[in-house]
Every structure is written in structure tokens, then in C-alpha cells.
Design a protein around this motif. Sequence first.
Motif, PDB file in Angstrom:
ATOM      1  N   ALA A  38       0.909  -1.082   0.168  1.00  7.40           N
ATOM      2  CA  ALA A  38      -0.060  -0.142  -0.085  1.00  7.40           C
ATOM      3  C   ALA A  38       0.868   1.385   0.204  1.00  7.40           C
ATOM      4  CB  ALA A  38      -1.065  -0.018   1.112  1.00  7.40           C
ATOM      5  N   ALA A  39       2.043   1.271   0.763  1.00  3.51           N
ATOM      6  CA  ALA A  39       2.769   2.455   0.820  1.00  3.51           C
ATOM      7  C   ALA A  39       3.623   2.618  -0.380  1.00  3.51           C
ATOM      8  CB  ALA A  39       3.909   2.365   1.778  1.00  3.51           C
ATOM      9  N   ARG A  40       3.832   1.556  -1.204  1.00  3.27           N
ATOM     10  CA  ARG A  40       4.464   2.033  -2.463  1.00  3.27           C
ATOM     11  C   ARG A  40       3.542   2.191  -3.644  1.00  3.27           C
ATOM     12  NH1 ARG A  40       9.581  -2.600  -3.153  1.00  3.27           N
ATOM     13  NH2 ARG A  40      10.256  -2.368  -1.025  1.00  3.27           N
ATOM     14  N   LEU A  41       2.183   1.834  -3.062  1.00  2.85           N
ATOM     15  CA  LEU A  41       1.200   2.237  -4.159  1.00  2.85           C
ATOM     16  C   LEU A  41       0.623   4.036  -3.911  1.00  2.85           C
ATOM     17  CD1 LEU A  41      -1.213  -0.624  -4.447  1.00  2.85           C
ATOM     18  CD2 LEU A  41       0.332   0.123  -6.228  1.00  2.85           C
ATOM     19  N   GLY A  42       1.579   4.270  -3.103  1.00  7.17           N
ATOM     20  CA  GLY A  42       1.144   5.915  -2.678  1.00  7.17           C
ATOM     21  C   GLY A  42       0.275   6.194  -1.676  1.00  7.17           C
ATOM     22  N   ALA A  43       0.055   5.132  -0.794  1.00  6.46           N
ATOM     23  CA  ALA A  43      -0.930   5.504   0.462  1.00  6.46           C
ATOM     24  C   ALA A  43      -0.704   6.729   0.941  1.00  6.46           C
ATOM     25  CB  ALA A  43      -0.784   4.259   1.391  1.00  6.46           C
ATOM     26  N   VAL A  44      -1.900   7.533   1.146  1.00  9.60           N
ATOM     27  CA  VAL A  44      -1.738   8.592   1.676  1.00  9.60           C
ATOM     28  C   VAL A  44      -1.451   8.667   3.181  1.00  9.60           C
ATOM     29  CG1 VAL A  44      -3.082  10.979   2.467  1.00  9.60           C
ATOM     30  CG2 VAL A  44      -3.072   9.857   0.149  1.00  9.60           C
ATOM     31  N   PRO A  45      -0.446   9.120   3.853  1.00 12.65           N
ATOM     32  CA  PRO A  45      -0.068   8.818   5.305  1.00 12.65           C
ATOM     33  C   PRO A  45      -1.114   9.255   6.112  1.00 12.65           C
ATOM     34  CG  PRO A  45       1.595  10.069   4.239  1.00 12.65           C
ATOM     35  CD  PRO A  45       0.546   9.905   3.204  1.00 12.65           C
ATOM     36  N   GLY A  46      -1.503   8.432   7.228  1.00  8.67           N
ATOM     37  CA  GLY A  46      -2.469   8.773   8.200  1.00  8.67           C
ATOM     38  C   GLY A  46      -4.017   8.460   7.723  1.00  8.67           C
ATOM     39  N   VAL A  47      -4.177   8.165   6.463  1.00 13.74           N
ATOM     40  CA  VAL A  47      -5.593   8.123   6.146  1.00 13.74           C
ATOM     41  C   VAL A  47      -5.874   6.692   5.895  1.00 13.74           C
ATOM     42  CG1 VAL A  47      -7.196   8.432   4.240  1.00 13.74           C
ATOM     43  CG2 VAL A  47      -5.591   9.915   4.945  1.00 13.74           C
ATOM     44  N   ARG A  48      -6.556   5.876   6.946  1.00 13.93           N
ATOM     45  CA  ARG A  48      -6.986   4.581   7.249  1.00 13.93           C
ATOM     46  C   ARG A  48      -8.323   4.313   7.480  1.00 13.93           C
ATOM     47  NH1 ARG A  48      -2.599   1.049   8.852  1.00 13.93           N
ATOM     48  NH2 ARG A  48      -4.126  -0.563   8.745  1.00 13.93           N
ATOM     49  N   PRO A  49      -9.071   4.293   6.362  1.00 14.69           N
ATOM     50  CA  PRO A  49     -10.486   4.105   6.781  1.00 14.69           C
ATOM     51  C   PRO A  49     -11.001   2.854   7.102  1.00 14.69           C
ATOM     52  CG  PRO A  49      -9.900   3.812   4.308  1.00 14.69           C
ATOM     53  CD  PRO A  49      -8.701   4.287   5.194  1.00 14.69           C
ATOM     54  N   GLY A  50     -10.114   2.122   7.509  1.00 10.15           N
ATOM     55  CA  GLY A  50     -10.427   0.885   8.188  1.00 10.15           C
ATOM     56  C   GLY A  50     -11.014  -0.409   7.111  1.00 10.15           C
ATOM     57  N   PRO A  51     -11.375  -1.574   7.487  1.00 13.85           N
ATOM     58  CA  PRO A  51     -11.803  -2.634   6.618  1.00 13.85           C
ATOM     59  C   PRO A  51     -12.796  -2.256   5.888  1.00 13.85           C
ATOM     60  CG  PRO A  51     -11.076  -3.490   8.894  1.00 13.85           C
ATOM     61  CD  PRO A  51     -11.239  -1.932   8.852  1.00 13.85           C
ATOM     62  N   LEU A  52     -12.725  -2.326   4.517  1.00 14.22           N
ATOM     63  CA  LEU A  52     -13.684  -2.045   3.496  1.00 14.22           C
ATOM     64  C   LEU A  52     -13.976  -3.157   2.559  1.00 14.22           C
ATOM     65  CD1 LEU A  52     -12.855   1.425   2.467  1.00 14.22           C
ATOM     66  CD2 LEU A  52     -14.581   1.007   4.394  1.00 14.22           C
ATOM     67  N   GLY A  53     -15.378  -3.329   2.379  1.00 14.89           N
ATOM     68  CA  GLY A  53     -15.743  -4.309   1.258  1.00 14.89           C
ATOM     69  C   GLY A  53     -15.957  -3.496   0.100  1.00 14.89           C
ATOM     70  N   ALA A  54     -15.892  -4.185  -1.178  1.00 15.43           N
ATOM     71  CA  ALA A  54     -15.949  -3.527  -2.557  1.00 15.43           C
ATOM     72  C   ALA A  54     -16.980  -2.316  -2.642  1.00 15.43           C
ATOM     73  CB  ALA A  54     -16.119  -4.472  -3.407  1.00 15.43           C
ATOM     74  N   PRO A  55     -18.232  -2.589  -2.109  1.00 15.37           N
ATOM     75  CA  PRO A  55     -19.069  -1.454  -2.312  1.00 15.37           C
ATOM     76  C   PRO A  55     -19.029  -0.209  -1.440  1.00 15.37           C
ATOM     77  CG  PRO A  55     -20.479  -3.477  -1.789  1.00 15.37           C
ATOM     78  CD  PRO A  55     -18.956  -3.834  -1.730  1.00 15.37           C
ATOM     79  N   ALA A  56     -18.224  -0.267  -0.051  1.00 17.61           N
ATOM     80  CA  ALA A  56     -17.677   0.856   0.586  1.00 17.61           C
ATOM     81  C   ALA A  56     -16.517   1.540  -0.020  1.00 17.61           C
ATOM     82  CB  ALA A  56     -17.565   0.532   1.876  1.00 17.61           C
ATOM     83  N   ALA A  57     -15.540   0.527  -0.594  1.00 21.08           N
ATOM     84  CA  ALA A  57     -14.485   1.207  -1.245  1.00 21.08           C
ATOM     85  C   ALA A  57     -14.840   2.167  -2.587  1.00 21.08           C
ATOM     86  CB  ALA A  57     -13.516   0.070  -1.727  1.00 21.08           C
ATOM     87  N   TRP A  58     -15.757   1.406  -3.160  1.00 22.63           N
ATOM     88  CA  TRP A  58     -16.265   2.344  -4.252  1.00 22.63           C
ATOM     89  C   TRP A  58     -16.940   3.629  -3.980  1.00 22.63           C
ATOM     90  CZ3 TRP A  58     -14.140   1.711  -8.936  1.00 22.63           C
ATOM     91  CH2 TRP A  58     -13.933   0.522  -9.413  1.00 22.63           C
ATOM     92  N   SER A  59     -17.638   3.576  -2.847  1.00 23.48           N
ATOM     93  CA  SER A  59     -18.410   4.706  -2.450  1.00 23.48           C
ATOM     94  C   SER A  59     -17.336   5.859  -1.858  1.00 23.48           C
ATOM     95  CB  SER A  59     -19.166   4.558  -1.205  1.00 23.48           C
ATOM     96  OG  SER A  59     -20.231   3.590  -1.628  1.00 23.48           O
ATOM     97  N   MET A  60     -16.142   5.353  -1.386  1.00 20.13           N
ATOM     98  CA  MET A  60     -15.365   6.223  -0.981  1.00 20.13           C
ATOM     99  C   MET A  60     -14.410   6.796  -2.019  1.00 20.13           C
ATOM    100  SD  MET A  60     -12.281   5.746   1.948  1.00 20.13           S
ATOM    101  CE  MET A  60     -13.431   6.306   3.122  1.00 20.13           C
ATOM    102  N   VAL A  61     -14.299   6.218  -3.242  1.00 18.90           N
ATOM    103  CA  VAL A  61     -13.544   6.719  -4.403  1.00 18.90           C
ATOM    104  C   VAL A  61     -14.104   7.914  -4.726  1.00 18.90           C
ATOM    105  CG1 VAL A  61     -13.351   6.435  -6.904  1.00 18.90           C
ATOM    106  CG2 VAL A  61     -12.756   4.588  -5.309  1.00 18.90           C
TER     107      VAL A  61
END
Length: 206
Positions: free
Chosen positions: A37-60
Amino acid sequence: MADITEGRTCGIQWLADWGEWFAGLTFARGIGPEELAARLGAVPGVRPGPLGAPAAWSMVTETADGDGVARVGSWGGWSFAVEHGLPAGAERLAEVSRAGVEAVHLDPQPDHPPKQFAYARDGELVCCFGLGEECWRGGHRPDFLLPELVAAGLLGPDGSNPGPDDEPDEGRERRTLAVLEDRFGLALPRHLIADTPLPAYVTCTR
């Protein structure tokens, strides 16, 4: 987060027949999911918690333009990231693979086919091509998988298209995915992409 090691029976060939494959997939061998995740450019300090696919798409839809959401885990010796929104793996694969790591990226390209494959190792893009367009290969070693593609009947010995083929696109994609599955030992169960809540990160592709 558990490391799931039940084996590789699921493979990745099922992706060819899955009409809901919209998220990019990045695999890495040699680092853990958090480092991926870090090498993919994870934004430091932003951890939305465990997400399923629908919640991840909503966050996008709530992230800045150019950001995506990566859900990460591990399976069969590889760390993986399910990339919703803009797939950072498409731009950062060489970075993901630095310091001896292997990395594979699969991008479904639902709005601009064909699906794309890329492989990087030790900071270098080794080879890449579109599924169904294996005759047009890129990377520093574009013929890296040529023997396997020829053996599977996907290319002629000279690396060109073997000729007209009435095989449906899904069948040809399945054969290419079978080559990748066998060559790299890739596997990922459908439920991990579609249903399972996984640790999630906002990734910046810019």
C-alpha cells in the motif's frame, strides 16, 4: 489481518468470465500488504478501516481527483491490492518492484479495452501487453513470456499473432490468464475482491 495460505486452487482464470471485474489488481512478492500500500502511494495517516468492495467504491467518489482506494491482503505467497478508482499500480509498478520485489498488475480497462498485464522486477518494467494483443509487447524484455505464449498457442514462434481465430474473447483471455497463473503462481479467490472487508488505504496516483 490474516495471511490466507490455503493454496492456489482458485487461480486467476475465473477473471475472464467475471462480468464484475472493474477493479485493478496489483500483486507483489517480497513485501507485505502494508508495504505494498505504501509503494502504491498510500496517503499517510488515512486509514478508513476494513472495507468491502461497495464501501470502497463509495469512498472513491469522496476522494480527490486522481486518488483511488486500495484494499490489501495476502494469498499464496503474494501480497495483493484491489484498486478501486484510478489504479496506482499502473503508474507505480516499477516503484512497487524496487529492491528485489516482483510485481504483477492486471487492469480490466472496462471503459477502454483490452485488459492490460504488466510485470516488473527489481525496479524495472520487464514486460507488458494487452490480453488478446500479446503480439504487441512492451517493457525492457518484451519477449520475457514469449515461450509460454507460444506453447499456449496464443502466438506464433516469431511472436506474431498465429492467425484468425473464432475463439470468443473470454476464451482467449482465459488462456492468457492461465499462462500468467502458471508462470507466476498467481491466485486470488473471488470473495476477496467482491465481498471481504479488507484493510483499505487512499492512494494518490499523481
